[in-house]
Enzyme design. Structure first.
Site, PDB file in Angstrom:
ATOM      1  N   SER A 150     -68.440  30.434  53.068  1.00 28.68           N
ATOM      2  CA  SER A 150     -68.970  30.060  54.386  1.00 28.68           C
ATOM      3  C   SER A 150     -68.327  30.992  55.405  1.00 28.68           C
ATOM      4  CB  SER A 150     -68.572  28.615  54.696  1.00 28.68           C
ATOM      5  OG  SER A 150     -68.734  28.309  56.065  1.00 28.68           O
ATOM      6  N   TYR A 163     -62.344  21.849  55.458  1.00 28.83           N
ATOM      7  CA  TYR A 163     -63.477  22.666  55.004  1.00 28.83           C
ATOM      8  C   TYR A 163     -63.119  24.156  55.051  1.00 28.83           C
ATOM      9  CZ  TYR A 163     -68.289  24.440  54.696  1.00 28.83           C
ATOM     10  OH  TYR A 163     -69.436  25.114  54.308  1.00 28.83           O
TER      11      TYR A 163
HETATM   12  P1  NAP Z   1     -76.271  19.952  51.024  1.00 29.10           P
HETATM   13  O1  NAP Z   1     -77.692  20.086  51.425  1.00 29.10           O
HETATM   14  O2  NAP Z   1     -75.463  18.823  51.551  1.00 29.10           O
HETATM   15  O3  NAP Z   1     -76.210  19.952  49.419  1.00 29.10           O
HETATM   16  C1  NAP Z   1     -74.974  19.870  48.775  1.00 29.10           C
HETATM   17  C2  NAP Z   1     -75.224  19.871  47.281  1.00 29.10           C
HETATM   18  O4  NAP Z   1     -73.962  19.779  46.597  1.00 29.10           O
HETATM   19  C3  NAP Z   1     -76.060  18.696  46.830  1.00 29.10           C
HETATM   20  O5  NAP Z   1     -76.933  19.128  45.816  1.00 29.10           O
HETATM   21  C4  NAP Z   1     -75.034  17.729  46.277  1.00 29.10           C
HETATM   22  O6  NAP Z   1     -75.620  16.896  45.306  1.00 29.10           O
HETATM   23  C5  NAP Z   1     -74.023  18.701  45.672  1.00 29.10           C
HETATM   24  N1  NAP Z   1     -72.681  18.132  45.524  1.00 29.10           N
HETATM   25  C6  NAP Z   1     -71.861  17.657  46.504  1.00 29.10           C
HETATM   26  N2  NAP Z   1     -70.712  17.211  45.970  1.00 29.10           N
HETATM   27  C7  NAP Z   1     -70.801  17.431  44.634  1.00 29.10           C
HETATM   28  C8  NAP Z   1     -69.939  17.200  43.549  1.00 29.10           C
HETATM   29  N3  NAP Z   1     -68.722  16.640  43.718  1.00 29.10           N
HETATM   30  N4  NAP Z   1     -70.355  17.559  42.309  1.00 29.10           N
HETATM   31  C9  NAP Z   1     -71.557  18.128  42.122  1.00 29.10           C
HETATM   32  N5  NAP Z   1     -72.418  18.373  43.106  1.00 29.10           N
HETATM   33  C10 NAP Z   1     -72.051  18.023  44.348  1.00 29.10           C
HETATM   34  O7  NAP Z   1     -75.440  21.260  51.393  1.00 29.10           O
HETATM   35  P2  NAP Z   1     -75.914  22.772  51.627  1.00 29.10           P
HETATM   36  O8  NAP Z   1     -75.996  22.991  53.084  1.00 29.10           O
HETATM   37  O9  NAP Z   1     -77.075  23.095  50.765  1.00 29.10           O
HETATM   38  O10 NAP Z   1     -74.595  23.537  51.151  1.00 29.10           O
HETATM   39  C11 NAP Z   1     -74.517  24.194  49.897  1.00 29.10           C
HETATM   40  C12 NAP Z   1     -73.270  25.057  49.895  1.00 29.10           C
HETATM   41  O11 NAP Z   1     -73.366  26.023  50.939  1.00 29.10           O
HETATM   42  C13 NAP Z   1     -71.970  24.285  50.153  1.00 29.10           C
HETATM   43  O12 NAP Z   1     -70.928  24.818  49.366  1.00 29.10           O
HETATM   44  C14 NAP Z   1     -71.709  24.540  51.604  1.00 29.10           C
HETATM   45  O13 NAP Z   1     -70.335  24.432  51.950  1.00 29.10           O
HETATM   46  C15 NAP Z   1     -72.211  25.957  51.738  1.00 29.10           C
HETATM   47  N6  NAP Z   1     -72.551  26.328  53.100  1.00 29.10           N
HETATM   48  C16 NAP Z   1     -73.508  25.661  53.782  1.00 29.10           C
HETATM   49  C17 NAP Z   1     -73.810  26.034  55.095  1.00 29.10           C
HETATM   50  C18 NAP Z   1     -74.846  25.335  55.906  1.00 29.10           C
HETATM   51  O14 NAP Z   1     -74.909  25.614  57.109  1.00 29.10           O
HETATM   52  N7  NAP Z   1     -75.688  24.468  55.347  1.00 29.10           N
HETATM   53  C19 NAP Z   1     -73.108  27.106  55.671  1.00 29.10           C
HETATM   54  C20 NAP Z   1     -72.141  27.766  54.954  1.00 29.10           C
HETATM   55  C21 NAP Z   1     -71.872  27.375  53.652  1.00 29.10           C
HETATM   56  P3  NAP Z   1     -75.140  15.362  45.091  1.00 29.10           P
HETATM   57  O15 NAP Z   1     -74.826  14.796  46.448  1.00 29.10           O
HETATM   58  O16 NAP Z   1     -76.293  14.717  44.398  1.00 29.10           O
HETATM   59  O17 NAP Z   1     -73.945  15.470  44.218  1.00 29.10           O
END
Ligand code: NAP
Length: 258
Positions: A150, A163
């Site tokens: 991130s 985070y």
């Molecule tokens: P999201 O929509 O909240 O999805 C998160 C995913 O992770 C879900 O599929 C969730 O599935 C899974 N997950 C969470 N905890 C878990 C665990 N303990 N074991 C297995 N699976 C788990 O988040 P996103 O925005 O797509 O983010 C994806 C990645 O990108 C993350 O690492 C996040 O930090 C990173 N990121 C996101 C952003 C942003 O702005 N969205 C920016 C920078 C980085 P379940 O809840 O069913 O387990």
């Protein structure tokens, strides 16, 4: 892909595991890997979410398997790796995308259990999955691992100390593994997005002040879309990046250039 034209991005015959592949950025990454020919295994904690995503992708011709596992649980990760071995003969690509950011609060108000929960998923979970799948990649003498960090792993962000610490840890874990495993054919790289429209940021995007502040701070003046993160992951998963390891690709609308 255009039939008949060989592509260095072709992932045919490869098995790619995407953690957190049932929704958000992970789902977009899984769909893009499948569109480049890979067999994709999506994982997350919620089987119903995974099944719905797999059915949607299969409808577009993708080969997708959905296996529930918690990346923060060592036994679950070992079971996941064992099932992938049994059903698919192992994985050539691992995308560590699962991540959470359960809290927005000042560090002095953050409890130990809040800290532990975020570190367990975002950092320890990446270590556990890299170790489980890395072992078989090392035995095979090749593989590509992509971690999702991130901008919060590269610069400090307000009210997100656990985070940012977890994502900074992911960046250095990635480089450390890259150095350990480079001589044995396993590459490890990071993709670092800025703010992307998913469930994780829904509260920020709709917030009247914070949403606008993020848009103004981002040089491209908008949130990213999940599909826009996937291209960098396809590049790092594929032979197009065979001489790339230990690197971070910022997919951040220019955030870290400013
Ligand atoms: P999201 O929509 O909240 O999805 C998160 C995913 O992770 C879900 O599929 C969730 O599935 C899974 N997950 C969470 N905890 C878990 C665990 N303990 N074991 C297995 N699976 C788990 O988040 P996103 O925005 O797509 O983010 C994806 C990645 O990108 C993350 O690492 C996040 O930090 C990173 N990121 C996101 C952003 C942003 O702005 N969205 C920016 C920078 C980085 P379940 O809840 O069913 O387990």
């Amino acid at each position: 892909m255009t039939a008949g034209i060989p592509s260095m991005f072709d992932l045919s015959g490869r098995v790619c595991v995407v953690t957190g592949g049932g929704r958000g950025i992970g789902k977009a990454i899984a769909a893009a890997l499948a569109a480049h020919g890979a067999t994709v295994v999506i994982t997350g904690r919620t089987q119903a979410t995974l099944d719905a995503a797999a059915a949607e992708m299969a409808g577009s011709g993708a080969t997708v398997d959905a296996i529930a596992a918690d990346v923060a649980n060592e036994d679950d990760v070992a079971r996941l790796a064992r099932i992938v071995e049994e059903r698919h003969g192992g994985a050539q690509v691992l995308v560590n995308n699962a991540g959470i950011n359960a809290i927005y609060k000042k560090a002095e108000d953050t409890t130990l259990s809040e800290w532990n929960e975020i570190i367990a998923t975002n950092l320890t979970g990446v270590f556990l999955t890299c170790r489980a799948f890395g072992r078989s990649m090392l035995e095979a003498g090749s593989g590509s691992i992509v971690t999702i960090s991130s901008i919060g792993g590269r610069v400090g962000l307000a009210k997100t100390a656990p985070y940012c610490a977890s994502k900074g840890g992911v960046e250095l874990l990635t480089r450390s593994l890259a150095i350990d495993w480079a001589p044995r054919g396993v590459r490890v790289n990071t993709v670092a997005p800025a703010y992307v429209e998913t469930d994780l940021t829904a509260g920020l995007a709709s917030h009247p002040v914070l949403g606008e502040r993020i848009v103004q701070r981002t040089p491209m003046h908008r949130f990213g879309q999940p599909d826009e993160i996937a291209g960098a992951v396809v590049f790092l998963a594929s032979d197009a990046s065979l001489y790339v390891t230990g690197q971070t690709i910022g997919v951040d609308g220019g955030w870290t250039a400013a």
